[in-house]
Design an enzyme around this catalytic site. Structure first.
Site, PDB file in Angstrom:
ATOM      1  N   ASN A 288      -0.055  -0.954  13.412  1.00  0.00           N
ATOM      2  CA  ASN A 288       0.444  -1.990  12.516  1.00  0.00           C
ATOM      3  C   ASN A 288       1.681  -2.638  13.110  1.00  0.00           C
ATOM      4  O   ASN A 288       2.639  -1.938  13.448  1.00  0.00           O
ATOM      5  CB  ASN A 288       0.856  -1.373  11.172  1.00  0.00           C
ATOM      6  CG  ASN A 288      -0.282  -0.713  10.453  1.00  0.00           C
ATOM      7  OD1 ASN A 288      -1.202  -1.371  10.007  1.00  0.00           O
ATOM      8  ND2 ASN A 288      -0.220   0.604  10.331  1.00  0.00           N
TER       9      ASN A 288
ATOM     10  N   ARG B 232       0.858  -1.200   0.000  1.00  0.00           N
ATOM     11  CA  ARG B 232       0.000   0.000   0.000  1.00  0.00           C
ATOM     12  C   ARG B 232       0.887   1.240   0.000  1.00  0.00           C
ATOM     13  O   ARG B 232       1.969   1.244   0.579  1.00  0.00           O
ATOM     14  CB  ARG B 232      -0.863  -0.039   1.262  1.00  0.00           C
ATOM     15  CG  ARG B 232      -1.942   0.988   1.343  1.00  0.00           C
ATOM     16  CD  ARG B 232      -2.847   0.733   2.560  1.00  0.00           C
ATOM     17  NE  ARG B 232      -3.683  -0.428   2.310  1.00  0.00           N
ATOM     18  CZ  ARG B 232      -3.974  -1.365   3.222  1.00  0.00           C
ATOM     19  NH1 ARG B 232      -3.490  -1.287   4.445  1.00  0.00           N
ATOM     20  NH2 ARG B 232      -4.751  -2.375   2.912  1.00  0.00           N
TER      21      ARG B 232
ATOM     22  N   ASP C 170       4.990  -4.626   6.390  1.00  0.00           N
ATOM     23  CA  ASP C 170       3.768  -4.851   7.163  1.00  0.00           C
ATOM     24  C   ASP C 170       3.659  -6.348   7.468  1.00  0.00           C
ATOM     25  O   ASP C 170       3.682  -7.169   6.557  1.00  0.00           O
ATOM     26  CB  ASP C 170       2.561  -4.375   6.340  1.00  0.00           C
ATOM     27  CG  ASP C 170       1.254  -4.543   7.069  1.00  0.00           C
ATOM     28  OD1 ASP C 170       0.882  -5.710   7.342  1.00  0.00           O
ATOM     29  OD2 ASP C 170       0.590  -3.542   7.352  1.00  0.00           O
TER      30      ASP C 170
END
Length: 181
Positions: free
Chosen positions: A87, A23, A103
């Site tokens: 996260n 992302r 991530d």
């Protein structure tokens, strides 16, 4: 390594363990930078998913990234109160292109009433097996979940009301925006 200055805009890119892009967030304003951390803010920011889908964030969000902790914290400032999306991720690196991190799927959501939820455990287990996360990373992430919960419970750093007020006010000053009422 690129060190952005207060008031500059940066792009943030998250990747998966296998190196694939996950992302991208455009235009987060840097509020503070040090050798250890970066605090930034974005508001109605364009987000692009790995598959090309695009969307825009709905509210101002303070961003906290650290060089040693395996998490980053998104403080969402909403009319109904502050909520957090944390996260579990590698420490960040930054270059001329963007602030970047890996991530690792696990997330902790904190609601305005203080309720905490550990999210995406199934996704973590699937990716841990599929992408062969090393045991060391699995251990580091589980330890960082504990640190994160401790910070939340103690209202430390980004989880303190004073932090949110200070950095959101600074963002409003730098961007000439009026704070949410």
């Amino acid at each position: 390594m690129h060190h952005p200055k207060e008031g500059e805009f940066i792009t943030t890119m998250s990747f998966k363990h296998d190196g694939s892009l996950h992302r991208t967030w455009r235009d987060s304003m840097v509020l503070k930078t040090s050798d250890q951390s970066i605090i930034a803010c974005n508001d109605h920011t364009l987000v692009t998913e790995a598959d090309g889908r695009r969307w825009v964030t709905r509210e101002p969000a303070l961003l906290y990234f650290h060089k040693h902790y395996w998490f980053n914290i998104v403080t969402m400032i909403r009319q109904k109160g502050v909520s957090y999306y944390c996260n579990l991720a590698s420490p960040y690196v930054i270059d001329e292109e963007a602030l970047k991190y890996i991530d690792y799927d696990l997330d902790i959501k904190v609601f305005p009433d203080g309720e905490k939820r550990l999210l995406d455990v199934d996704e973590y287990e699937l990716h841990r097996k599929r992408m062969h996360y090393p045991k060391e990373i699995d251990h580091i992430l589980k330890e960082n979940v504990k640190i994160l919960v401790e910070w939340i419970n103690e209202e430390k750093g980004p989880f303190s009301k004073e932090y949110v007020e200070l950095w959101y006010e600074r963002y409003c000053q730098l961007s000439n925006k009026k704070p949410l009422q």
